[in-house]
Design an enzyme around this catalytic site. Structure first.
Site, PDB file in Angstrom:
ATOM      1  N   PHE A   1     -12.935   7.474  -7.329  1.00  0.00           N
ATOM      2  CA  PHE A   1     -13.680   7.680  -6.098  1.00  0.00           C
ATOM      3  C   PHE A   1     -12.757   7.215  -4.979  1.00  0.00           C
ATOM      4  O   PHE A   1     -12.122   6.156  -5.084  1.00  0.00           O
ATOM      5  CB  PHE A   1     -14.984   6.866  -6.105  1.00  0.00           C
ATOM      6  CG  PHE A   1     -15.830   7.119  -4.901  1.00  0.00           C
ATOM      7  CD1 PHE A   1     -16.618   8.260  -4.828  1.00  0.00           C
ATOM      8  CD2 PHE A   1     -15.820   6.251  -3.824  1.00  0.00           C
ATOM      9  CE1 PHE A   1     -17.390   8.523  -3.706  1.00  0.00           C
ATOM     10  CE2 PHE A   1     -16.585   6.510  -2.696  1.00  0.00           C
ATOM     11  CZ  PHE A   1     -17.369   7.646  -2.633  1.00  0.00           C
TER      12      PHE A   1
ATOM     13  N   ASP B   1     -14.441  -0.479 -11.830  1.00  0.00           N
ATOM     14  CA  ASP B   1     -15.434  -0.057 -10.841  1.00  0.00           C
ATOM     15  C   ASP B   1     -16.591   0.572 -11.633  1.00  0.00           C
ATOM     16  O   ASP B   1     -16.408   1.586 -12.313  1.00  0.00           O
ATOM     17  CB  ASP B   1     -14.808   0.958  -9.885  1.00  0.00           C
ATOM     18  CG  ASP B   1     -15.801   1.479  -8.854  1.00  0.00           C
ATOM     19  OD1 ASP B   1     -17.032   1.417  -9.106  1.00  0.00           O
ATOM     20  OD2 ASP B   1     -15.354   1.970  -7.809  1.00  0.00           O
TER      21      ASP B   1
ATOM     22  N   TYR C   1     -26.967   0.842  -5.555  1.00  0.00           N
ATOM     23  CA  TYR C   1     -27.890   1.835  -4.983  1.00  0.00           C
ATOM     24  C   TYR C   1     -27.978   3.121  -5.784  1.00  0.00           C
ATOM     25  O   TYR C   1     -28.686   4.027  -5.391  1.00  0.00           O
ATOM     26  CB  TYR C   1     -27.567   2.134  -3.518  1.00  0.00           C
ATOM     27  CG  TYR C   1     -26.121   2.425  -3.185  1.00  0.00           C
ATOM     28  CD1 TYR C   1     -25.536   3.649  -3.484  1.00  0.00           C
ATOM     29  CD2 TYR C   1     -25.354   1.472  -2.524  1.00  0.00           C
ATOM     30  CE1 TYR C   1     -24.232   3.913  -3.141  1.00  0.00           C
ATOM     31  CE2 TYR C   1     -24.035   1.726  -2.184  1.00  0.00           C
ATOM     32  CZ  TYR C   1     -23.483   2.951  -2.484  1.00  0.00           C
ATOM     33  OH  TYR C   1     -22.179   3.207  -2.157  1.00  0.00           O
ATOM     34  N   LYS C   2     -27.231   3.193  -6.887  1.00  0.00           N
ATOM     35  CA  LYS C   2     -27.306   4.380  -7.724  1.00  0.00           C
ATOM     36  C   LYS C   2     -28.318   4.109  -8.841  1.00  0.00           C
ATOM     37  O   LYS C   2     -29.523   4.104  -8.595  1.00  0.00           O
ATOM     38  CB  LYS C   2     -25.922   4.733  -8.248  1.00  0.00           C
ATOM     39  CG  LYS C   2     -24.911   5.054  -7.127  1.00  0.00           C
ATOM     40  CD  LYS C   2     -23.538   5.380  -7.671  1.00  0.00           C
ATOM     41  CE  LYS C   2     -22.496   5.474  -6.564  1.00  0.00           C
ATOM     42  NZ  LYS C   2     -22.598   6.691  -5.756  1.00  0.00           N
TER      43      LYS C   2
ATOM     44  N   ARG D   1     -23.411  18.438  -8.960  1.00  0.00           N
ATOM     45  CA  ARG D   1     -23.673  17.246  -9.780  1.00  0.00           C
ATOM     46  C   ARG D   1     -25.180  17.084  -9.996  1.00  0.00           C
ATOM     47  O   ARG D   1     -25.972  17.162  -9.057  1.00  0.00           O
ATOM     48  CB  ARG D   1     -23.163  15.976  -9.096  1.00  0.00           C
ATOM     49  CG  ARG D   1     -21.671  15.885  -8.977  1.00  0.00           C
ATOM     50  CD  ARG D   1     -21.227  14.445  -8.684  1.00  0.00           C
ATOM     51  NE  ARG D   1     -22.007  13.816  -7.631  1.00  0.00           N
ATOM     52  CZ  ARG D   1     -21.861  12.540  -7.263  1.00  0.00           C
ATOM     53  NH1 ARG D   1     -20.981  11.756  -7.887  1.00  0.00           N
ATOM     54  NH2 ARG D   1     -22.585  12.039  -6.287  1.00  0.00           N
TER      55      ARG D   1
END
Lengths: 388, 388
Positions: A124, A191, A216-217, A363
């Protein structure tokens, strides 16, 4: 058995099916973007009311001594079992990018004499940006490398890798890659943004050196909720991080001029913690009570597997499947097609919410605590319609 | 006129008296710690409910495109007039410590060739800790200096100072000190934590180079609410900060491997903004609509002046007044006495809430939007009782 019958049976026998009622999510929405922003647990709105009206409004400054000050470590200890960490090794606060900065500078200080930072070539982007900034400040050199072929050497100080590739959804073997880093005498920094709350991580068991992740995922902490930092007990005394603000001090209220870091994981803290967001996250973590990551992983593989079956049957060659079909995948399925951005816009207009990532990737994230097999089927059906 | 009569008359004729109704604060409490944690504006609880239930719960990921993504700059533009900044120069996010780190590293990069960081000798400790960390990473040298005698020289890169001394409550002249820094060819970085929302700052008018501040004191954003960073338009193109995460990228969703900073104040951003806290702050800022900082300052001086009169008459020599009696004071009064920690505990037990700072200081902060003259009187009366 038809796909419809399979979906019905899978939902009916899903051991995690009751968890969905803990989320404030419209039944009419097929929400497959929990890998970007998790859905709100119902407990969050109520807790926010309590925090604002009672803790802040009635107790005012006194609340700092009634649970606020230690919330970063306390909430960290609630995340710890989800990533395979014993207590006292996870602290919550700041963004993932800021925590990456802390961890990478600390890693460079631990790895004296070595100056190469190896960064997952498919990372990312923020990880690469932060690594570049750290390299510039510490005199290190960045080398992007595919996780399949890291090419570590006696100059590698630290390897920074994502457990799950945010674009393809491929999951990597934390144990094997950590072992490679250690064999080369390098530190391993993971990560976990796209894996925490969806896949086993087993940080302690694999001897991982450092890790960061967002909340937050799959952890459903809310938009931009504070990130976490993992520093194992064995490295805490030598964890020397650059965002050494007053919250990481051993005696913050002594207001001394000299910085003396806290002896524990609190030395990973920087400034005053963002209490509203932190306690929203704390409330959101209630949905994990009584659930194991093994159950979550089993449902994740079943959900994504069923979605792949639906795509194969209903969409076929109009898309190509980017995510591995074997179990080396995270909790998302990525599909490539022409005009992917517009295709996703049309899916969202039909209340099937995934997201688009350049250049051509759709996605679909599956959050096992609230995702339904019926959602997987409807997503594939809608995609087939949109593709015409 | 007795102190009681004066308090009654001052409250009755206070042009800001109606603002108190905007805060959710018990009438029975004398809250004099708004210089540490501002009281909650009533709008916050309602806004949080809206953000969690509607924006997050119903709009889900779509909210990022419906106001969330740009909130750091939008909320920054609401703070800007309170610190004398034109729009487009203030961004909100991260902690004060993290923003100090960004600003100090950027300052060292701007001031090539000079290597001295002068830090206000009486600074709030985190500023010194962060400056030390920046010095270590950039090869700079720290020199603490009293703001009355900075001793700037041709090697001074940047001066870091607090507009209001957190301990004594003394306020410094932003214009004069900024001019001194500029005369020496140095940059001027202000920490506004103890002044934003209470005193005029006039950043643009004084040509200040960089500033940071928190939003949880006189701006009432909530516990640990995100801090702000000011970079004037003239310096934005050369503002080269180290926490260069994906949020500061010119095209964050292009997901490119190279970091290309945003052209505006957004380059001060790092990771994903903490939306719940940021929008709580946004709601909290509503209390400033229609109020000028000049009015606030006038009431602040009147309130603290009246409190000093009350202390003189009721407490007398049992305390010594640390805060300047002339107008060079912030919006707090600091009193020194023996056993100050225990004295403050007893005041708090009587619902007069200030705070203690080592070694012997009682701090009483007066937030002009909700502070009452009757509070000042009751605080002095209670202090007199406690001191026996």
């Amino acid at each position: 058995m038809s796909l419809t019958e399979r979906a019905r049976e899978l939902d009916a026998t899903d051991p995690l099916a009751d968890r969905r009622t803990l989320f404030d999510l419209d039944d009419s929405v097929v929400y497959l973007d929990g890998n970007s922003l998790g859905a709100p647990p119902r407990s969050v709105a109520e807790r926010m009311e309590e925090v604002v009206r009672h803790q802040w409004g009635r107790r005012l400054i006194r609340s700092w001594g009634e649970g606020w000050w230690t919330a970063p470590e306390r909430v960290g200890d609630r995340i710890a079992p989800l990533v395979g960490a014993a207590p006292g090794q996870v602290v919550v606060g700041d963004s993932t990018s800021a925590n990456l900065f802390k961890a990478l500078v600390a890693a460079m200080r631990l790895a004296s004499g070595r100056d190469e930072i190896v960064v997952d070539a498919a990372t990312f982007p923020t990880d690469g940006y932060i690594a570049t900034s750290v390299a510039r400040l510490t005199g290190a050199v960045i080398r992007p490398a595919p996780l399949d072929s890291l090419g570590l050497n006696e100059n590698t100080a630290v390897v920074l890798a994502n457990q799950v590739d945010y674009r393809t959804g491929r999951a990597y073997d934390v144990g094997a890659i950590t072992a490679q880093a250690h064999d080369a005498g390098a530190l391993m920094l993971w990560d976990l943004c796209h894996s925490a709350g969806a896949l086993p991580v087993d940080l302690d068991a694999h001897g991982v050196d450092l890790a960061v992740g967002c909340t937050y995922k799959f952890l459903n902490g809310g938009p931009g909720s504070p990130a976490f930092l993992y520093v194992p007990t064995r490295l805490q005394a030598s964890f020397d991080q650059p965002l050494a603000g007053w919250n990481g001090h051993s005696e913050p209220f002594a207001m001394s001029q000299e910085f003396e870091p806290s002896s524990g994981i609190a030395r990973g803290r920087c400034g005053t913690p963002d209490i509203l967001s932190l306690l929203a996250l704390d409330a959101a973590l209630d949905v994990w009570d009584g659930v194991t990551i093994a159950e979550v992983r089993a449902k994740s593989l079943a959900l994504t597997g069923f979605f792949l079956d639906c795509v194969d049957e209903l969409v076929g060659s109009r898309v190509s499947v980017v995510t591995p079909r074997d179990s080396s995948r995270g909790s998302q399925v990525s599909l490539a097609c022409d005009g992917a951005r517009e295709v996703m816009d049309q899916l969202i207009a039909r209340e099937v919410i995934g997201d688009f990532r350049p250049p051509n990737v759709l996605r679909f994230g599956f959050a096992p605590l609230y995702g339904r097999y019926a959602d997987a089927l409807r997503a594939a059906q809608t995609l087939a319609q949109v593709l015409g």
